[in-house]
Design a protein around this motif. Structure first.
Motif, mmCIF file in Angstrom:
data_model
loop_
_atom_site.group_PDB
_atom_site.id
_atom_site.type_symbol
_atom_site.label_atom_id
_atom_site.label_comp_id
_atom_site.label_asym_id
_atom_site.label_seq_id
_atom_site.Cartn_x
_atom_site.Cartn_y
_atom_site.Cartn_z
ATOM 1 N N GLY A 7 -3.669 7.737 -5.499
ATOM 2 C CA GLY A 7 -2.668 8.072 -4.494
ATOM 3 C C GLY A 7 -1.325 8.347 -5.131
ATOM 4 N N SER A 8 -0.334 8.543 -4.300
ATOM 5 C CA SER A 8 1.005 8.873 -4.784
ATOM 6 C C SER A 8 1.611 7.710 -5.559
ATOM 7 C CB SER A 8 1.914 9.235 -3.611
ATOM 8 O OG SER A 8 2.048 8.132 -2.721
ATOM 9 N N ILE A 9 2.388 8.065 -6.579
ATOM 10 C CA ILE A 9 3.215 7.118 -7.323
ATOM 11 C C ILE A 9 4.648 7.579 -7.120
ATOM 12 C CG2 ILE A 9 3.787 6.175 -9.589
ATOM 13 C CD1 ILE A 9 0.883 6.879 -10.434
ATOM 14 N N ALA A 10 5.506 6.721 -6.598
ATOM 15 C CA ALA A 10 6.835 7.186 -6.195
ATOM 16 C C ALA A 10 7.861 6.071 -6.286
ATOM 17 C CB ALA A 10 6.797 7.725 -4.766
ATOM 18 N N ARG A 46 10.479 0.320 -6.010
ATOM 19 C CA ARG A 46 9.235 0.929 -6.480
ATOM 20 C C ARG A 46 8.329 1.199 -5.284
ATOM 21 N NH1 ARG A 46 10.535 -3.777 -8.990
ATOM 22 N NH2 ARG A 46 11.294 -3.611 -11.127
ATOM 23 N N GLY A 47 7.589 2.306 -5.303
ATOM 24 C CA GLY A 47 6.735 2.626 -4.176
ATOM 25 C C GLY A 47 5.614 3.573 -4.532
ATOM 26 N N GLY A 48 5.146 4.291 -3.518
ATOM 27 C CA GLY A 48 3.948 5.112 -3.650
ATOM 28 C C GLY A 48 2.752 4.317 -3.160
ATOM 29 N N VAL A 49 1.875 4.960 -2.391
ATOM 30 C CA VAL A 49 0.798 4.190 -1.764
ATOM 31 C C VAL A 49 -0.122 3.535 -2.786
ATOM 32 C CG1 VAL A 49 0.837 5.532 0.368
ATOM 33 C CG2 VAL A 49 -0.675 6.252 -1.477
ATOM 34 N N MET A 121 3.723 14.295 -8.839
ATOM 35 C CA MET A 121 2.513 14.074 -8.039
ATOM 36 C C MET A 121 1.651 15.327 -7.961
ATOM 37 S SD MET A 121 2.261 12.658 -4.109
ATOM 38 C CE MET A 121 2.352 14.265 -3.314
ATOM 39 N N SER A 122 2.280 16.504 -8.050
ATOM 40 C CA SER A 122 1.516 17.747 -7.966
ATOM 41 C C SER A 122 0.514 17.889 -9.104
ATOM 42 C CB SER A 122 2.461 18.953 -7.954
ATOM 43 O OG SER A 122 3.206 19.018 -9.165
ATOM 44 N N GLU A 123 0.699 17.133 -10.177
ATOM 45 C CA GLU A 123 -0.220 17.211 -11.312
ATOM 46 C C GLU A 123 -1.395 16.247 -11.183
ATOM 47 O OE1 GLU A 123 1.764 17.158 -15.104
ATOM 48 O OE2 GLU A 123 3.464 18.339 -14.341
ATOM 49 N N ALA A 124 -1.436 15.487 -10.094
ATOM 50 C CA ALA A 124 -2.571 14.579 -9.892
ATOM 51 C C ALA A 124 -3.874 15.346 -9.732
ATOM 52 C CB ALA A 124 -2.322 13.696 -8.670
ATOM 53 N N ARG A 125 -3.782 16.619 -9.354
ATOM 54 C CA ARG A 125 -4.984 17.445 -9.212
ATOM 55 C C ARG A 125 -5.696 17.649 -10.548
ATOM 56 N NH1 ARG A 125 -1.931 22.742 -7.104
ATOM 57 N NH2 ARG A 125 -0.872 21.060 -5.964
ATOM 58 N N GLY A 145 -6.137 7.833 -1.458
ATOM 59 C CA GLY A 145 -4.993 7.729 -0.569
ATOM 60 C C GLY A 145 -4.155 8.991 -0.566
ATOM 61 N N ALA A 146 -3.060 8.967 0.192
ATOM 62 C CA ALA A 146 -2.169 10.124 0.311
ATOM 63 C C ALA A 146 -1.628 10.506 -1.057
ATOM 64 C CB ALA A 146 -1.029 9.799 1.264
ATOM 65 N N ASP A 147 -1.771 11.775 -1.398
ATOM 66 C CA ASP A 147 -1.468 12.250 -2.738
ATOM 67 C C ASP A 147 -1.306 13.765 -2.655
ATOM 68 O OD1 ASP A 147 -1.103 12.290 -5.485
ATOM 69 O OD2 ASP A 147 -2.991 11.287 -5.961
#
Length: 324
Positions: A7-10, A46-49, A121-125, A145-147
């Protein structure tokens, strides 16, 4: 139990507004909306799902594997997560983009306006699950999760191809997706997580009825805010588990992620679904009482006591051996 949490790391930038957004909205003029709110505080957290869920799992004694993409500014965040039991060895680091940013303002009624900058996050693909499984062992569950939308589709399809059981948790990305991609993320999931609003959005966008949704997933877990959680499925009686009573809500960001962490930790312990939901609701209570998604603390004995107070001795006895 091997858990891969994708999921997202943010980084979260959280602000508070003492009034109500609703008082400033003119329904007939929403197509011309232009508003500014004077906020009283700013918290950078710190966040991201995916890290939020991983942090909760680590607090409960598990070692989840974080799957996602971040920027070179992730070093301090990585150290924090690793100190709290999270395996960050498979995080993709971008050489050109910053870690994603979540900017959110919460009003006095707990309503929220938020924006999200994707960044790295766009590079998670570009992340593949098989090399991660080769490093840590074949996963018992992969939470998607959301990503980045393409990453979510790729992870889900890879789970199907390789036979990895997966959890569909599209959450925030539902608003930006159409029916066919959402159907692709959900079909065949072992678990489907959403809140109540998102569950209706899933039905609306996919064209599936509630029964048709449940026919395509093993178990549907729907969080209901202050009313707790509902668990339903193809071949099981629907359960409704109340939230922890007496919670003094401070800031709601990350509450759903904490619920997921508690629920998954309890599944690892081998307790039943009702008790898993009780653990999830208890962990969620710690987050809603704190500003920030990873700022809460507790002792393991104190956590068991809180489960006992909320759900009775039998619930506490079921999880106590796993937190001793």
């Amino acid at each position: 139990m091997s858990l891969l949490i994708a999921g997202s790391i943010a980084t979260d930038h959280l602000m508070t507004f003492q009034g109500r957004f609703a008082d400033s909205l003119v329904v007939e003029q929403l197509d011309k909306i232009s508003l500014s709110f004077l906020v009283d505080g700013l918290e950078i957290r710190r966040g991201g799902v995916a890290p939020n869920i991983c942090f909760g799992l680590g607090m409960l004694g598990l070692r989840p594997v974080l799957v996602g993409a971040a920027g070179e500014d992730f070093a301090d965040y990585r150290s924090w997560l690793e100190r709290h039991g999270v395996d960050c060895g498979s995080v993709h680091i971008s050489s050109t983009q910053h870690t994603a940013r979540f900017v959110c303002t919460t009003d006095s009624s707990q309503a929220q306006f938020a924006s999200f900058y994707a960044g790295a996050m766009s590079e998670a693909r570009n992340v593949e699950l098989a090399p991660i499984a080769a490093r840590v062992g074949e996963p018992d569950l992969v939470l998607v999760g959301a990503d980045d939308p393409e990453a979510m589709q790729r992870h889900t399809e890879e789970c199907r191809q390789r036979g990895y059981p997966f959890i569909a948790d599209p959450s925030q990305q539902l608003a930006f997706s159409q029916g066919e991609p959402i159907r692709g993320l959900i079909d065949g999931a072992t678990y489907l997580f959403s809140n109540e609003y998102e569950s209706h959005m899933i039905e609306q966008k996919t064209g599936w009825s509630p029964d048709e949704v449940r026919a395509r997933v093993g178990t549907q877990v729907t969080t209901l805010g202050k009313d707790g959680v509902r668990i339903s499925g193809r071949d099981r009686e629907t359960l409704e588990i109340p939230a922890v009573p007496g919670v003094r809500a401070v800031e709601p960001t990350g509450v759903g992620d904490a619920f997921r962490a508690g629920f998954l930790a309890a599944l690892h312990w081998g307790v039943d679904l009702e008790q898993a939901a009780q653990v999830g609701c208890t962990l969620a209570a710690y987050v809603v009482e704190t500003v920030g998604t990873q700022e809460y603390t507790f002792t393991r004995a104190g956590f068991v006591d809180r489960v006992r107070e909320a759900y009775g001795d039998a619930a506490g006895d079921a999880i106590a051996p796993h937190l001793s």
